[in-house]
Design a protein around this motif. Structure first.
Motif, short mmCIF file in Angstrom:
data_model
loop_
_atom_site.label_atom_id
_atom_site.label_comp_id
_atom_site.label_asym_id
_atom_site.label_seq_id
_atom_site.Cartn_x
_atom_site.Cartn_y
_atom_site.Cartn_z
N LYS A 82 0.26 -4.13 -5.72
CA LYS A 82 0.32 -2.84 -5.42
C LYS A 82 -0.94 -1.96 -5.49
N VAL A 83 -1.19 -1.14 -4.68
CA VAL A 83 -2.46 -0.27 -4.69
C VAL A 83 -1.97 1.10 -4.25
N ASP A 84 -2.20 2.24 -4.82
CA ASP A 84 -2.13 3.42 -4.48
C ASP A 84 -3.21 4.22 -3.77
N ILE A 85 -2.79 3.99 -2.51
CA ILE A 85 -3.84 4.56 -1.45
C ILE A 85 -4.00 5.95 -1.43
N GLY A 86 -3.02 6.78 -1.96
CA GLY A 86 -2.92 8.31 -1.95
C GLY A 86 -4.04 8.44 -3.20
N ARG A 87 -4.27 7.57 -4.13
CA ARG A 87 -5.45 7.77 -5.39
C ARG A 87 -6.79 7.27 -4.74
N PHE B 235 0.83 -1.12 0.13
CA PHE B 235 -0.03 0.11 0.04
C PHE B 235 0.80 1.12 -0.23
N TYR B 236 0.66 2.11 -0.99
CA TYR B 236 1.82 2.99 -1.19
C TYR B 236 1.08 4.27 -1.80
N ALA B 237 1.83 5.63 -1.70
CA ALA B 237 1.37 6.82 -2.54
C ALA B 237 2.43 7.35 -3.23
N ASN B 238 2.26 7.84 -4.15
CA ASN B 238 3.17 8.28 -5.12
C ASN B 238 4.03 9.37 -4.58
N TRP B 239 3.42 10.35 -3.86
CA TRP B 239 4.00 11.48 -3.32
C TRP B 239 4.90 11.24 -1.94
N SER B 240 4.91 9.85 -1.71
CA SER B 240 5.61 9.61 -0.45
C SER B 240 7.06 9.04 -0.76
N SER B 241 8.21 9.81 -0.33
CA SER B 241 9.58 9.40 -0.77
C SER B 241 9.94 8.24 -0.19
N ASP B 242 9.36 7.42 0.67
CA ASP B 242 9.89 6.14 1.57
C ASP B 242 9.26 5.17 0.61
N CYS B 243 8.02 5.17 0.12
CA CYS B 243 7.39 4.51 -1.07
C CYS B 243 8.14 4.53 -2.25
N GLN B 244 8.72 5.72 -2.75
CA GLN B 244 9.57 5.42 -3.89
C GLN B 244 10.73 4.94 -3.66
N SER B 245 11.46 5.04 -2.67
CA SER B 245 12.61 4.44 -2.46
C SER B 245 12.62 2.86 -2.58
#
Length: 296
Positions: free
Chosen positions: A193-198, A162-172
């Motif tokens: 994967k699912v973008d919970i920011g969206r 579970f991630y969000a594109n704006w999160s630097s930790d998720c991108q790393s």
């Protein structure tokens, strides 16, 4: 010895660093990181800057500026102890360098401080770090497909980020999760994967907070038959994530990926045998068809 090791590490990652330099995000971040150094050392410009040095030389750092830069180095070293990838190391350097530059520019001249702070805000609003685009065996869910996919086959184990594109930790963490999917993905063990920011409804349904204060991003959850078996990081009673390092070794150990993969391979073999049995003719059917041919 440490200098030699650092130099060898830099040379080893030089091709990757060169690729980064071609991307606008990293070019702009680098320029903003060295902004104060350039202003303080630029001939024709530094002569007009204020200074607290005893020799009144405006083109050299004063003692307070050196203290701030040394403190910056200590903070970056402490943060990088928990960094997983080279992207995180570089990201920490860029982030805290910008914070130090804001302080240094405000101390030097309020007008320069306001200008640099405005540039930082514009950079955050308009320039996003590049997303991972490498190879992976990952299925991306939406709010309409996640429940159906997780419950489709009770024999399939899902590991979902579970991630969000704006999160630097998720991108790393993205290249680490992709590498795990390349190693362990099979018919009985799938990665998603699912973008919970969206998809905010998915965030509420699976109780993964997108608040930066909760520090629950990314969250990796293990599902069997649509039911959650475990997640990392765990969440305390106050809704904050328990500190946990997202690296490949921890994921493999905590989620028993090696054991799950071995079980999944057995499931694949049993499925293959069942399919062969269904395709091959039964003995009675073969005998009956043989008698029918003789009668004809």
């Amino acid at each position: 010895m440490g200098l030699i090791t650092g130099l060898c590490t830099f040379l080893y990652h030089l091709p990757q660093i060169y690729k980064w330099l071609l991307k606008p995000y990293y070019i702009t971040s680098f320029l903003m990181t060295v902004a104060f150094l350039v202003v303080r050392k630029a001939p024709g410009l530094c002569e007009h800057l204020a200074t607290q040095r005893e020799d009144r030389n405006p083109c050299d750092f004063d003692w307070r500026e050196l203290e701030i830069l040394m403190f910056l180095s200590a903070i970056v070293m402490m943060k990088n102890r928990r960094a997983i990838t080279l992207e995180q190391h570089i990201g920490n350097l860029f982030l805290f360098s910008k914070v130090a530059n804001v302080i240094l520019f405000f101390r030097l001249d309020v007008r320069l401080g306001v200008l640099y702070l405005a540039l930082c805000v514009a950079f955050v609003m308009t320039c996003k770090p590049p997303l991972y685009m490498g190879p992976e065996y990952i299925k991306y869910f939406s709010d309409k497909t996640i429940d159906e996919e997780l419950q489709r086959d009770s024999r399939v184990t899902w590991i979902v980020e579970f991630y969000a594109n704006w999160s630097s930790d998720c991108q790393s963490f993205a290249p680490v999760f992709a590498e795990l999917s390349l190693k362990y993905n099979c018919a009985g063990l799938r990665f998603g994967k699912v973008d919970i920011g969206r998809y905010g409804e998915v965030s509420k349904q699976y109780r993964v907070s997108t608040s930066p204060l909760a520090k629950q991003l990314p969250s990796v959850i293990l599902f069997q038959g649509g039911k959650e078996l475990m997640r990392r990081p765990m969440v305390d009673n106050k809704g904050r994530a328990v500190s946990w390092t997202f690296n490949e070794e921890n994921i493999i150990r905590e989620f028993n990926l090696n054991e799950l993969f071995q079980k999944s391979k057995k499931l694949n073999k049993s499925r293959g045998l069942k399919e062969e049995e269904q395709l091959s003719p039964q003995p009675e059917e073969a005998t009956t068809s043989g008698l029918a041919l003789k009668e004809k």
